[in-house]
Enzyme design. Structure first.
Site, PDB file in Angstrom:
ATOM      1  N   ASN A   8       0.992  -1.178  -0.071  1.00 54.15           N
ATOM      2  CA  ASN A   8      -0.016   0.076   0.227  1.00 54.15           C
ATOM      3  C   ASN A   8       0.909   1.394  -0.048  1.00 54.15           C
ATOM      4  OD1 ASN A   8      -2.766  -0.930   0.168  1.00 54.15           O
ATOM      5  ND2 ASN A   8      -2.361  -1.868   2.204  1.00 54.15           N
ATOM      6  N   ASN A   9       2.251   0.916  -0.120  1.00 57.35           N
ATOM      7  CA  ASN A   9       3.110   2.158   0.005  1.00 57.35           C
ATOM      8  C   ASN A   9       3.168   2.755  -1.375  1.00 57.35           C
ATOM      9  OD1 ASN A   9       5.523   3.711   0.124  1.00 57.35           O
ATOM     10  ND2 ASN A   9       6.482   2.432   1.380  1.00 57.35           N
ATOM     11  N   LYS A  12       6.580   3.230  -3.135  1.00 57.33           N
ATOM     12  CA  LYS A  12       7.210   2.195  -3.777  1.00 57.33           C
ATOM     13  C   LYS A  12       6.779   1.972  -4.940  1.00 57.33           C
ATOM     14  CE  LYS A  12       8.379  -0.629   0.320  1.00 57.33           C
ATOM     15  NZ  LYS A  12       8.305  -1.767   1.097  1.00 57.33           N
ATOM     16  N   ASP A  68      10.142  -7.615   1.040  1.00 56.48           N
ATOM     17  CA  ASP A  68      10.440  -7.496   2.426  1.00 56.48           C
ATOM     18  C   ASP A  68      11.925  -7.169   2.605  1.00 56.48           C
ATOM     19  OD1 ASP A  68       9.604  -7.191   4.988  1.00 56.48           O
ATOM     20  OD2 ASP A  68      10.026  -9.113   5.651  1.00 56.48           O
ATOM     21  N   ASP A 151      18.737   4.849   8.115  1.00 59.41           N
ATOM     22  CA  ASP A 151      19.596   5.195   7.257  1.00 59.41           C
ATOM     23  C   ASP A 151      20.761   6.170   7.914  1.00 59.41           C
ATOM     24  OD1 ASP A 151      18.825   4.231   4.986  1.00 59.41           O
ATOM     25  OD2 ASP A 151      17.692   5.772   4.382  1.00 59.41           O
ATOM     26  N   LYS A 171      20.872   7.438  -3.603  1.00 57.70           N
ATOM     27  CA  LYS A 171      20.507   6.196  -2.740  1.00 57.70           C
ATOM     28  C   LYS A 171      19.459   5.339  -3.422  1.00 57.70           C
ATOM     29  CE  LYS A 171      17.937   4.163   0.963  1.00 57.70           C
ATOM     30  NZ  LYS A 171      16.779   4.252   1.804  1.00 57.70           N
TER      31      LYS A 171
HETATM   32  P1  ITT Z   1       5.709  -2.013   3.331  1.00 56.60           P
HETATM   33  O1  ITT Z   1       4.594  -1.316   3.793  1.00 56.60           O
HETATM   34  O2  ITT Z   1       5.789  -1.966   2.204  1.00 56.60           O
HETATM   35  O3  ITT Z   1       5.377  -3.389   4.343  1.00 56.60           O
HETATM   36  P2  ITT Z   1       7.753  -1.595   5.771  1.00 56.60           P
HETATM   37  O4  ITT Z   1       7.875  -0.367   6.324  1.00 56.60           O
HETATM   38  O5  ITT Z   1       7.313  -3.104   5.914  1.00 56.60           O
HETATM   39  O6  ITT Z   1       6.727  -1.317   4.180  1.00 56.60           O
HETATM   40  P3  ITT Z   1      10.114  -2.768   4.365  1.00 56.60           P
HETATM   41  O7  ITT Z   1       9.409  -4.137   4.694  1.00 56.60           O
HETATM   42  O8  ITT Z   1      10.741  -2.235   3.207  1.00 56.60           O
HETATM   43  O9  ITT Z   1       8.958  -1.864   5.052  1.00 56.60           O
HETATM   44  O10 ITT Z   1      11.358  -2.551   5.474  1.00 56.60           O
HETATM   45  C1  ITT Z   1      11.072  -3.061   6.956  1.00 56.60           C
HETATM   46  C2  ITT Z   1      11.843  -1.854   7.834  1.00 56.60           C
HETATM   47  O11 ITT Z   1      13.184  -2.070   7.579  1.00 56.60           O
HETATM   48  C3  ITT Z   1      11.501  -0.458   7.709  1.00 56.60           C
HETATM   49  O12 ITT Z   1      10.693  -0.257   8.577  1.00 56.60           O
HETATM   50  C4  ITT Z   1      12.885   0.006   7.879  1.00 56.60           C
HETATM   51  O13 ITT Z   1      12.768   0.523   9.421  1.00 56.60           O
HETATM   52  C5  ITT Z   1      13.996  -0.729   7.553  1.00 56.60           C
HETATM   53  N1  ITT Z   1      14.469  -0.291   6.125  1.00 56.60           N
HETATM   54  C6  ITT Z   1      13.964  -0.898   5.011  1.00 56.60           C
HETATM   55  N2  ITT Z   1      14.477  -0.223   4.084  1.00 56.60           N
HETATM   56  C7  ITT Z   1      15.323   0.675   4.546  1.00 56.60           C
HETATM   57  C8  ITT Z   1      16.145   1.499   3.942  1.00 56.60           C
HETATM   58  O14 ITT Z   1      16.427   1.564   2.730  1.00 56.60           O
HETATM   59  N3  ITT Z   1      16.811   2.173   4.921  1.00 56.60           N
HETATM   60  C9  ITT Z   1      16.775   2.143   6.035  1.00 56.60           C
HETATM   61  N4  ITT Z   1      15.844   1.554   6.714  1.00 56.60           N
HETATM   62  C10 ITT Z   1      15.131   0.720   5.780  1.00 56.60           C
END
Ligand code: ITT
Length: 195
Positions: A8-9, A12, A68, A151, A171
């Site tokens: 739902n992002n 992305k 993920d 980050d 990035k």
């Molecule tokens: P969805 O809505 O798509 O599920 P999410 O927040 O669960 O998004 P991800 O599964 O992509 O996001 O990532 C899980 C966590 O990992 C995210 O909440 C961040 O804390 C960390 N993370 C992911 N990608 C990152 C990045 O590029 N830089 C820093 N932290 C990141």
């Protein structure tokens, strides 16, 4: 060809629409009438990505992919890993997660870590996995205000800056997510038959 991205992002979804050519139409979850949160309860990134993709495939029969991501820290045995989003607890902020991470690593000399993204694709009923990772180190204090999540404390081995000190456009070209996405796109370009 239509392809569901099980997220739902909106950010992305936009990012991948910009990368894919016009042969592909990317649909978010809302556009296939899935309005609930898909649970992320597996113990691996692969498990969560596959679960999300299967969830959508079972309901829609459509081609679908899901991702993920986790931060894997060697000194913490791979934590926070699949629990990266809720490391400090459910509903806590990115900064709370960083505070916990720096606390847990206070006495760690081995600072090695990686961001790892797994994408699961279901294409015509077959499952495929793609992975992208960036090796780096966890700093002892935050640097930079860009990006999100971990980050400010993650510095890739190939750069002097943290991910939070880089322009987002930079990035997004070299990140773990970008590397996994490139593999997905190359596979689709070779294997996805026009429908
Ligand atoms: P969805 O809505 O798509 O599920 P999410 O927040 O669960 O998004 P991800 O599964 O992509 O996001 O990532 C899980 C966590 O990992 C995210 O909440 C961040 O804390 C960390 N993370 C992911 N990608 C990152 C990045 O590029 N830089 C820093 N932290 C990141």
């Amino acid at each position: 060809m239509e392809l569901v991205f099980a997220t739902n992002n909106a950010h992305k979804i936009k990012e991948i629409r910009d990368l894919l050519d016009q042969d592909f139409r990317i649909l978010g979850l809302a556009e296939v009438n899935i309005n609930e949160d898909i649970p992320e309860e597996a113990e691996t990134l692969e498990g969560n990505a596959l679960f999300k993709a299967r969830f959508v495939y079972e309901r829609t029969g459509m081609n679908v992919f899901a991702d993920d991501t986790g931060l894997e820290v060697d000194a913490l045995g791979g934590a926070p890993g699949v629990y990266s989003a809720r490391y400090a607890g459910e509903g806590k902020s990115f900064d709370d997660n960083i505070v916990k991470l720096l606390g847990e690593m206070k006495n760690a000399d081995n600072r090695a870590a990686r961001f790892r993204t797994v994408i699961a694709l279901i294409l015509d009923g077959s499952e495929y996995l793609f992975e992208g990772s960036v090796e780096g180190v966890i700093l002892r204090e935050r640097k930079g205000i860009g990006g999100f999540g971990y980050d400010p404390v993650f510095k890739s081995l190939n750069d002097e800056r943290t991910f939070a000190e880089m322009p987002l456009s930079e990035k997004n070209k070299i990140s773990h997510r970008a590397l996994a996405t490139k593999k997905l796109l190359a596979f689709l370009a070779d294997n996805a038959v026009e429908k």
